[in-house]
Design an enzyme around this catalytic site. Structure first.
Site, PDB file in Angstrom:
ATOM      1  N   HIS A  55      44.420  31.606  36.433  1.00 59.40           N
ATOM      2  CA  HIS A  55      45.706  32.250  36.148  1.00 59.40           C
ATOM      3  C   HIS A  55      45.897  33.565  36.922  1.00 59.40           C
ATOM      4  O   HIS A  55      46.922  33.774  37.564  1.00 59.40           O
ATOM      5  CB  HIS A  55      45.828  32.571  34.654  1.00 59.40           C
ATOM      6  CG  HIS A  55      45.549  31.406  33.748  1.00 59.40           C
ATOM      7  ND1 HIS A  55      45.793  30.117  34.118  1.00 59.40           N
ATOM      8  CD2 HIS A  55      45.072  31.350  32.470  1.00 59.40           C
ATOM      9  CE1 HIS A  55      45.462  29.308  33.111  1.00 59.40           C
ATOM     10  NE2 HIS A  55      45.030  30.026  32.107  1.00 59.40           N
ATOM     11  N   LYS A  96      38.989  39.281  25.686  1.00 61.48           N
ATOM     12  CA  LYS A  96      39.309  38.860  24.315  1.00 61.48           C
ATOM     13  C   LYS A  96      38.983  40.013  23.374  1.00 61.48           C
ATOM     14  O   LYS A  96      38.113  40.832  23.664  1.00 61.48           O
ATOM     15  CB  LYS A  96      38.444  37.666  23.924  1.00 61.48           C
ATOM     16  CG  LYS A  96      38.597  36.445  24.814  1.00 61.48           C
ATOM     17  CD  LYS A  96      39.702  35.550  24.321  1.00 61.48           C
ATOM     18  CE  LYS A  96      39.798  34.261  25.120  1.00 61.48           C
ATOM     19  NZ  LYS A  96      41.110  33.640  25.066  1.00 61.48           N
TER      20      LYS A  96
HETATM   21  C1  BG6 Z   1      44.087  29.513  28.594  1.00 67.55           C
HETATM   22  C2  BG6 Z   1      42.735  30.035  28.206  1.00 67.55           C
HETATM   23  O1  BG6 Z   1      44.024  28.851  29.842  1.00 67.55           O
HETATM   24  O2  BG6 Z   1      45.005  30.584  28.690  1.00 67.55           O
HETATM   25  C3  BG6 Z   1      42.798  30.818  26.905  1.00 67.55           C
HETATM   26  O3  BG6 Z   1      41.818  28.955  28.056  1.00 67.55           O
HETATM   27  C4  BG6 Z   1      43.868  31.891  27.002  1.00 67.55           C
HETATM   28  O4  BG6 Z   1      41.538  31.408  26.606  1.00 67.55           O
HETATM   29  C5  BG6 Z   1      45.179  31.275  27.474  1.00 67.55           C
HETATM   30  O5  BG6 Z   1      44.006  32.475  25.716  1.00 67.55           O
HETATM   31  C6  BG6 Z   1      46.247  32.338  27.696  1.00 67.55           C
HETATM   32  O6  BG6 Z   1      47.457  31.734  28.008  1.00 67.55           O
HETATM   33  P1  BG6 Z   1      48.803  32.259  27.370  1.00 67.55           P
HETATM   34  O7  BG6 Z   1      49.860  31.392  27.948  1.00 67.55           O
HETATM   35  O8  BG6 Z   1      48.655  32.096  25.891  1.00 67.55           O
HETATM   36  O9  BG6 Z   1      48.905  33.691  27.777  1.00 67.55           O
END
Ligand code: BG6
Length: 463
Positions: A236, A322
């Site tokens: 991401h 986290k």
């Molecule tokens: C996911 C992760 O890909 O993305 C999670 O596995 C994370 O750990 C999540 O919390 C965050 O995505 P968003 O869209 O909730 O910000």
């Protein structure tokens, strides 16, 4: 080999892992929203080995939308009519023959196969798809994690490429489906005032924060194999770095954008331990599925350098964790201060910046300075708000991406070379031992991380 047919939309959606978690949390809600918008005009075939019937799948879908989206009776009725279930082991050719028969019955010739299953199963499923003739004219959608390092990502790509042409492979990174992330691209390349200053001559540093106030939420086992860098940074946040740093694409065509994305990630320097601080929140080792002596990071700050003409010597800080103080994802592009020759103020703690809030809200703000009212010529920071958006009708990332995959638009999907370029950056630091600092749940991070950003005056902490 199947190259898919970019010009024609798919005429059926098949999803493997129909009784699993991802389908429950994301796919059914996205399908209901598509139905709500009148876009669900194809059969949806779920495949799993749970021994279910069509009715049981519909019940599962009803539960899922009630829990994760809110039941929309009318839209759900449409979804329920489209749902079919095919049962069987993925490794058993008979399962795929049943799938082929189900597709033929629907008259489907260009299905999209969504592999909502562990990557260890990809090889089997794509081979079986081919054996059963289900790959003809088809696309395949795969979920993260796309490998656990550079080598395994390459191996996965090879497996997929044996059966599908790259143009038919859609790798989901749900961050790319987010409105706010797409807005970075739009805002950068549809405003003339940014381009002249969007480079090393004016930008001092860039900070990207993805803070989550919650912990691993029952995913201890998964997290033990993943850790924060594999979970959210390699995919991401490096995609976000790509959007912030890329050169202008030659058009809006999917490969034009993905070419620039891959190019910029290839110029990011590989990491070493001196450019990383890792942390683990106190209490992580007590989570179910987590080793008592776990060395997995739940927090990391990385300092990245992009060796390009535009970005040489501009540090990009990326942090994610986290159990931090807030749940907020934000980018700050901080500009250099003007010379203090006119007003002779002490160095500003806050000068000019562009702020992209990626979540939970969508915001874009521009930081400036204005005169503080009263005698003297002293200033204060102000923010010009460009976008403040929180629409209930906003498309969810999965709805957007599923729709794009069905339509054959690959722009918001990760291409193999981008994925591999991103793994190359983090690969040197994800295998070997490195220091791990404890931090308190509800704090911003381990204090050691501040040292990495000290040279640019510290973090711009999101409020
Ligand atoms: C996911 C992760 O890909 O993305 C999670 O596995 C994370 O750990 C999540 O919390 C965050 O995505 P968003 O869209 O909730 O910000």
């Amino acid at each position: 080999m199947s190259g898919g047919d970019a010009a024609k939309p798919s005429d059926a959606l098949v999803f493997f892992g129909a009784t699993g978690d991802l389908a429950y949390k994301k796919i059914f809600p996205a399908l209901q929203r598509m139905a709500h918008r009148g876009k669900l005009d194809f059969p949806v075939i779920g495949v799993a080995k749970s021994g279910w019937t069509d009715e049981q799948l519909v019940e599962r879908a009803r539960d899922s939308v009630a829990k994760h989206a809110g039941l929309d009776e009318e839209a759900f009725k449409v979804l329920a009519q489209k749902l079919r279930y095919v049962d069987g082991d993925y490794n058993d050719p008979a399962t795929l023959e049943r799938l082929k028969a189900a597709l033929d019955k629907e008259g489907a010739q260009r299905p999209t196969h969504y592999l909502a299953i562990p990557p260890s199963m990809f090889g089997t499923v794509v081979q079986r798809l081919k054996d059963a003739g289900c790959q003809q004219g088809a696309r395949v959608v795969v979920e993260k994690p796309f490998g656990r390092d550079l080598e395994s990502a390459r191996a996965l790509n090879e497996i997929l490429h044996k059966v599908f042409d790259e143009s038919a492979i859609y790798r989901i990174d749900h961050y790319l489906g987010k409105e706010a992330v797409q807005n970075i691209l739009y805002f950068r390349f549809s405003n003339a005032f940014l381009e002249p200053i969007w480079n090393r001559n004016y930008v001092d540093n860039i900070q990207i924060t993805m803070a989550e106030s919650f912990g691993v939420e029952g995913r201890g086992k998964f997290y033990e194999e993943t850790g924060v860098i594999r979970d959210v940074i390699q995919n991401h946040l490096l995609q976000v770095v790509g959007f912030l740093a890329m050169e202008p694409p030659s058009s809006h065509a999917s490969d034009a954008i993905r070419d620039e994305q891959a190019k910029v990630l290839r110029t990011v320097r590989e990491l070493d331990n001196t450019h990383m601080v890792r942390g683990q929140f106190r209490g992580y080792r007590d989570e179910a599925g987590v080793a008592k002596d776990s060395f997995m990071g739940t927090y990391a700050t990385l300092k990245l350098w992009i060796d390009s003409w535009r970005w040489a010597d501009v540090p990009f800080f990326v942090r994610a964790g986290k159990k931090l103080k807030l749940s907020v994802t934000e980018v700050i592009v901080e500009f250099k201060n003007p010379p203090q020759v006119v007003f002779k103020e002490p160095a500003f703690s806050q000068g000019n910046y562009v702020r992209f809030r990626l979540g939970p809200q969508v915001q874009i703000g521009i930081g400036a300075r204005a005169k503080r009212p009263g005698e003297g010529m002293a200033g204060r920071p102000v923010e010009l708000s460009v976008v403040q958006q929180q629409t209930s009708d906003e498309m969810d990332a999965y709805e957007r991406l599923l729709g794009d995959a069905m339509a054959g638009d690959a722009t918001l999907f990760a291409r193999y070379d981008t994925v591999e370029a991103a793994w190359r950056i983090v690969d040197p630091v994800i295998h070997g031992p490195s220091e791990l600092w404890k931090y308190e749940p509800g704090s911003w991070e381990p204090p050691q991380a501040d040292k990495l950003v000290a040279a640019v005056g510290g973090w711009n902490t999101p409020q």
